[in-house]
Structure formats: structure tokens, C-alpha cells
Design a protein around this motif. Structure first.
Motif, short mmCIF file in Angstrom:
data_model
loop_
_atom_site.label_atom_id
_atom_site.label_comp_id
_atom_site.label_asym_id
_atom_site.label_seq_id
_atom_site.Cartn_x
_atom_site.Cartn_y
_atom_site.Cartn_z
N THR A 79 -7.17 15.10 -8.63
CA THR A 79 -6.60 14.73 -9.92
C THR A 79 -5.31 15.49 -10.19
OG1 THR A 79 -8.82 14.33 -10.75
CG2 THR A 79 -7.07 14.49 -12.38
N THR A 80 -5.36 16.82 -9.96
CA THR A 80 -4.17 17.64 -10.24
C THR A 80 -3.02 17.29 -9.29
OG1 THR A 80 -5.08 19.40 -8.82
CG2 THR A 80 -5.44 19.58 -11.20
N THR A 81 -3.34 16.76 -8.11
CA THR A 81 -2.28 16.38 -7.17
C THR A 81 -1.35 15.35 -7.79
OG1 THR A 81 -3.66 16.83 -5.24
CG2 THR A 81 -1.77 15.39 -4.90
N CYS A 82 -1.91 14.40 -8.52
CA CYS A 82 -1.10 13.38 -9.21
C CYS A 82 -0.17 14.05 -10.22
CB CYS A 82 -2.00 12.37 -9.90
SG CYS A 82 -3.07 11.43 -8.79
N ILE A 83 -0.73 15.02 -10.97
CA ILE A 83 0.08 15.72 -11.97
C ILE A 83 1.15 16.57 -11.29
CG2 ILE A 83 0.03 17.41 -13.85
CD1 ILE A 83 -1.19 14.71 -14.54
N VAL A 84 0.77 17.23 -10.18
CA VAL A 84 1.74 18.06 -9.44
C VAL A 84 2.93 17.21 -9.01
CG1 VAL A 84 2.12 19.32 -7.29
CG2 VAL A 84 0.07 19.77 -8.65
N ILE A 85 2.64 16.03 -8.46
CA ILE A 85 3.73 15.14 -8.02
C ILE A 85 4.61 14.76 -9.20
CG2 ILE A 85 4.25 12.84 -7.08
CD1 ILE A 85 1.67 13.12 -5.41
N GLY A 86 3.98 14.43 -10.33
CA GLY A 86 4.75 14.07 -11.52
C GLY A 86 5.62 15.20 -12.02
N ILE A 87 5.06 16.43 -12.07
CA ILE A 87 5.82 17.57 -12.58
C ILE A 87 6.94 17.96 -11.62
CG2 ILE A 87 5.67 20.04 -13.11
CD1 ILE A 87 4.72 18.11 -15.32
N VAL A 88 6.67 17.91 -10.32
CA VAL A 88 7.74 18.19 -9.35
C VAL A 88 8.87 17.17 -9.52
CG1 VAL A 88 8.33 18.18 -6.90
CG2 VAL A 88 6.26 19.33 -7.67
N ALA B 14 5.89 8.49 -12.07
CA ALA B 14 5.04 9.49 -11.42
C ALA B 14 4.06 10.09 -12.43
CB ALA B 14 5.90 10.59 -10.80
N LEU B 15 4.53 10.38 -13.64
CA LEU B 15 3.64 10.94 -14.66
C LEU B 15 2.62 9.91 -15.14
CD1 LEU B 15 6.11 13.09 -16.77
CD2 LEU B 15 4.21 13.91 -15.39
N PHE B 16 3.03 8.66 -15.20
CA PHE B 16 2.09 7.61 -15.60
C PHE B 16 0.94 7.51 -14.58
CE2 PHE B 16 0.69 3.14 -15.48
CZ PHE B 16 0.26 3.00 -16.79
N VAL B 17 1.29 7.54 -13.30
CA VAL B 17 0.27 7.50 -12.26
C VAL B 17 -0.64 8.72 -12.37
CG1 VAL B 17 -0.13 7.60 -9.77
CG2 VAL B 17 1.67 6.12 -10.68
N GLY B 18 -0.03 9.90 -12.60
CA GLY B 18 -0.82 11.11 -12.78
C GLY B 18 -1.74 11.02 -13.99
N GLY B 19 -1.21 10.47 -15.07
CA GLY B 19 -2.00 10.32 -16.29
C GLY B 19 -3.17 9.37 -16.11
N ILE B 20 -2.95 8.28 -15.37
CA ILE B 20 -4.04 7.34 -15.08
C ILE B 20 -5.13 8.04 -14.28
CG2 ILE B 20 -4.65 5.26 -13.79
CD1 ILE B 20 -3.29 4.66 -16.42
N GLY B 21 -4.71 8.89 -13.35
CA GLY B 21 -5.67 9.64 -12.56
C GLY B 21 -6.51 10.56 -13.43
N VAL B 22 -5.85 11.22 -14.39
CA VAL B 22 -6.57 12.11 -15.32
C VAL B 22 -7.55 11.30 -16.17
CG1 VAL B 22 -6.30 13.61 -17.33
CG2 VAL B 22 -4.74 13.84 -15.39
N MET B 23 -7.10 10.16 -16.68
CA MET B 23 -7.97 9.32 -17.51
C MET B 23 -9.19 8.86 -16.72
SD MET B 23 -7.10 5.73 -19.46
CE MET B 23 -5.94 6.45 -20.60
N ASN B 24 -8.97 8.45 -15.49
CA ASN B 24 -10.06 7.98 -14.65
C ASN B 24 -11.09 9.08 -14.41
OD1 ASN B 24 -11.31 6.03 -12.78
ND2 ASN B 24 -10.69 7.50 -11.22
N ILE B 25 -10.62 10.26 -14.09
CA ILE B 25 -11.54 11.35 -13.80
C ILE B 25 -12.27 11.81 -15.06
CG2 ILE B 25 -10.23 13.50 -14.13
CD1 ILE B 25 -12.10 12.47 -10.96
N MET B 26 -11.62 11.69 -16.21
CA MET B 26 -12.26 12.07 -17.47
C MET B 26 -13.36 11.06 -17.83
SD MET B 26 -11.18 14.92 -18.28
CE MET B 26 -12.11 14.96 -19.80
N PHE B 27 -13.14 9.78 -17.56
CA PHE B 27 -14.20 8.80 -17.79
C PHE B 27 -15.42 9.12 -16.91
CE2 PHE B 27 -11.11 5.63 -19.63
CZ PHE B 27 -11.80 5.45 -20.82
N VAL B 28 -15.16 9.52 -15.66
CA VAL B 28 -16.25 9.90 -14.76
C VAL B 28 -16.96 11.13 -15.29
CG1 VAL B 28 -16.80 10.72 -12.44
CG2 VAL B 28 -15.13 8.89 -12.74
N SER B 29 -16.19 12.10 -15.76
CA SER B 29 -16.77 13.34 -16.30
C SER B 29 -17.64 13.07 -17.53
CB SER B 29 -15.65 14.33 -16.65
OG SER B 29 -16.18 15.55 -17.10
N VAL B 30 -17.14 12.20 -18.42
CA VAL B 30 -17.91 11.85 -19.62
C VAL B 30 -19.21 11.16 -19.22
CG1 VAL B 30 -17.96 10.35 -21.66
CG2 VAL B 30 -15.92 11.73 -21.16
#
Length: 411
Positions: free
Chosen positions: A29-38, A298-314
């Protein structure tokens, strides 16, 4: 207020624990964010680097200097070379004429340039910018002598074989801290004595090494190459504010020197730093537009990844949500808990992204220009928090609105 702060603290602890428990998922999940922030920081560092380099480059050109030449600087659009090629060439004698006819000018110089090779012993510096100049060129070009001296007007008049070296040429011809002053170098078979070293300036627009140059008297230049073409005049004024009126003065002086009739068009070009600035603004809008689109994607893709993993976590912690609600947790506390988890995931990715961006900035600097400042770092962290809130809100709200009885029944 205390309950809110405690909820933030507890939510952060739970978030870190959840991330640590699911390391592989968190890394993906953080890899998507890392790519977006870079991507974000890379865009900002390049744009900041371009701005800084452009300002420095305009200072090199001189914001209070106009250049008179046969050819105008070309910046896109239709370039009427077939008309410009028939114009008369500039002459060194125009320097004295302009001094007389443009009284507000503080300095006037002439120069001619080409690429050449310089030799000292068995060492050769290739593709060096050679400029033959009049004595006042150092003032109009804003050049400072770091060591030694500039040549005098008498040396120009007698075509003295003296030379001033730029820093990059010194590095090639005189490594190991050898003192170049007083040494003899050869250009086109002719011997020149080194009398001065230029202060280093860096690159022009991040592309051309301005320290890869050598300067000789324009008359000495004329003994090796023709002065019948390629001469450019530089007219400097006391300050930038006086440039506009001074430009009209120079145009009037040149028309008088060339003896042009009132209805005849100018057969010379007036160039100045403002032309670069106008062109740069259009280029900057295009660069920024492309950069914003790519980083946003890139941030949108990262954000979608975060949303997906949060749905799984919930989903995985449905029973935990039911237990917390059963013992009195408010819906906003559940929402805050999962929101903090999304924010923490994004911030971890952001910190890693910023660290990687330092290396990316250095890499970009090897080929272009980039500059990483603290405001860029702060903006990256804020963007991470915003992405966490934006894409973590919907899963967190779903957890907060879940029915406690149904949640307790979940297996």
C-alpha cells in the motif's frame, strides 16, 4: 477535548499496530504512496530548480543589457532567416559610435565567438567556447576575475596574445591544483599567455556550462579568425528601469549609424533577457501542467490503493468494531481510529518518498536542474495527510456507521 486527543493517540497506536501486523500489505500500500510522493517532490524540485537556474541565467545575460546583432534570438514561431541573412554585419567601430550617440549607456562592448580546442602540453580541452572581446566586455557580461587580471585596452589595441580561462577549462588543462597564471596555451597553433581566471558561474539554464569558455582580445581573435561576420554588440544601462528608454536610444543610434531612411525597416536585431522571460513563461506553464497531471495521477492511484486496503481492514476487524461500540465507543471515535490508520499509512509512505526524493534530486542534477527545499518537504507531508483523509474517509465512515449487533455476529 481530552477525549478527542486521547482518541487520536489511541487511534495512532492501533494504526501502527495494525500496519506492523500486516507488513506485506502495508508495504504494497505504501509503495503506491511512495511513488506518488516521489513524483510530487520530483516535479517540485525540477520546477524550483528551473526557476532558480532561470533567475541566475537571466542575471548572466544582464537584465539591464541589450544586445545588437545581425540575427535575432529565435524562440519558436516563424523565423525569417531568408530576410536576416541579407542584413549587414556588425562592426567593432560601432562601439565608439554607440557610446557617442547613446549617452545614457553606461558601457558598450563588442564580441565574437566560436567553438575551438585549447592545448597545454599534452592536455587538450575540446569544444571550448572562445570569445574575442573588447575590454568593456567584462562589465557588460557581468564577469568577475577570480585570480589574475583582465586585459587592458592597450592590449586590445595591439592584439596582445593574452587569455583568460574559465573554471572548467582550468580543470582540464591544469589538474592537481597547478597554477595556470603565466603559463602558455595554444589555440589554432598560436601561443597565448594566461593572465586571469574567471570566477565560476555554473550552467546556463541548467544545460550549457558557462565555465567552459576562454576569452581573448577581439583583435587577437581576428588574427586567427575573420571579424567580417559574427560580431555582437552589448549595451549596458545603469539599471533595469532605464533599459526601456535606453533600448530606443540604441535603435535610434543604430539607424543613424546605418544611415537608414525613416521608412526603412531596421536591418539589425535588438535582443534582451526579457525575450527569454516571455518564452520561459509559456514553457513553464506547459511543464507544470504535465507535471501536475502526472503527479495527480500517481497520487490518485496511491489513494485508491489506500482506500482498497482500508476496506479490507474494516472488513477484517468487523468484530473488533462491534466490541468497541458495545463498550461505549462513539461512532466518531471509530471513524477517527480508521482515519488515523489511513493517515499513518500515507505518512509512512510520504517519509520514505521524501528520503528517496533526496537521491532522485541528486540524480536529476546530473542531467538537468533540481532543487529540494524545506517547503517542498512540508508540502509532501501535508499532501500525504490529505490523501489519507480523502481516501480513508469512506472506509472509516463505513466502520463508524456499522451496526454493533451485526458486527458482533460477524465471523
Amino acid at each position: 477535548m481530552n477525549r478527542f486527543l486521547v482518541s487520536i493517540y489511541e487511534g495512532s497506536k492501533i494504526a501502527i499496530s495494525a500496519i506492523w501486523t500486516n507488513k506485506t500489505r502495508a508495504v504494497l500500500t505504501t509503495t503506491c504512496i511512495v511513488i506518488g510522493i516521489v513524483s510530487v517532490t520530483a516535479m517540485n524540485t525540477i520546477s524550483d530548480g528551473i526557476d532558480r537556474s532561470f533567475e541566475e541565467s537571466m542575471d548572466m545575460l544582464g537584465r539591464n543589457v541589450v544586445y545588437v546583432a545581425k540575427w535575432p534570438w529565435g524562440f519558436g514561431g516563424e523565423y525569417k532567416w531568408w530576410e536576416y541573412r541579407n542584413r549587414r554585419e556588425m562592426k567593432i567601430s560601432y562601439v565608439d559610435d554607440i557610446r557617442e550617440l547613446a549617452p545614457s549607456a553606461s558601457s558598450v562592448s563588442a564580441s565574437a565567438s566560436r567553438r575551438t580546442s585549447v592545448k597545454y602540453g599534452d592536455r587538450i580541452a575540446d569544444n571550448v567556447g572562445l570569445s574575442g572581446v573588447t575590454q568593456s566586455y567584462f562589465q557588460t557580461a557581468g564577469l568577475d576575475i577570480e585570480d589574475g587580471r583582465a586585459f587592458s585596452e592597450s592590449e586590445v589595441n595591439r592584439a596582445a596574445k593574452v587569455i583568460i580561462l574559465g573554471g572548467s577549462v582550468v580543470d582540464v588543462l591544469f589538474p592537481n591544483d597547478e597554477d595556470p597564471l603565466g603559463k602558455n596555451v595554444r589555440i589554432n597553433g598560436q601561443r597565448f599567455t594566461v593572465i586571469g581566471l574567471l570566477e565560476r558561474q555554473g550552467s546556463f539554464l541548467g544545460l550549457e556550462d558557462t565555465d567552459n569558455q576562454i576569452i581573448v582580445p577581439i583583435t587577437a581573435y581576428g588574427t586567427m579568425y575573420s571579424l567580417r561576420y559574427g560580431i555582437q554588440l552589448a549595451v549596458q544601462f545603469p539599471n533595469e528601469e532605464s533599459l526601456e528608454d535606453g533600448e530606443f536610444e540604441v535603435i535610434g543610434a543604430m539607424r543613424q549609424i546605418r544611415q537608414l531612411d525613416p521608412l526603412e525597416e531596421n536591418d539589425f536585431a535588438i535582443n534582451k533577457a526579457a525575450l527569454f522571460e516571455q518564452e520561459f513563461q509559456g514553457m513553464k506553464v506547459a511543464i507544470y501542467g504535465i507535471g501536475i497531471f502526472l503527479t495527480g495521477l500517481a497520487l490518485f492511484v496511491g489513494g485508491i490503493g489506500v482506500m482498497n486496503i482500508m476496506f479490507v481492514s474494516v472488513k477484517e476487524r468487523t468484530k473488533e468494531i462491534g466490541i468497541r461500540k458495545a463498550v461505549g465507543a462513539k461512532p466518531w471515535e471509530i471513524l477517527l481510529q480508521f482515519l488515523m490508520e489511513a493517515i499513518v499509512i500515507c505518512l509512512v509512505g510520504g517519509v520514505i518518498g521524501v528520503i528517496l526524493s533526496i537521491g532522485v534530486t541528486e540524480l536529476i542534477n546530473q542531467f538537468f536542474v533540481a532543487y529540494l527545499n524545506w517547503s517542498t518537504v512540508l508540502n509532501a507531508i501535508l499532501i500525504c495527510a490529505f490523501v489519507g483523509i480523502l481516501f480513508g474517509y469512506i472506509p472509516s465512515r463505513k466502520a463508524a456507521k456499522s451496526d454493533p449487533i451485526e458486527s458482533l455476529r460477524y465471523e
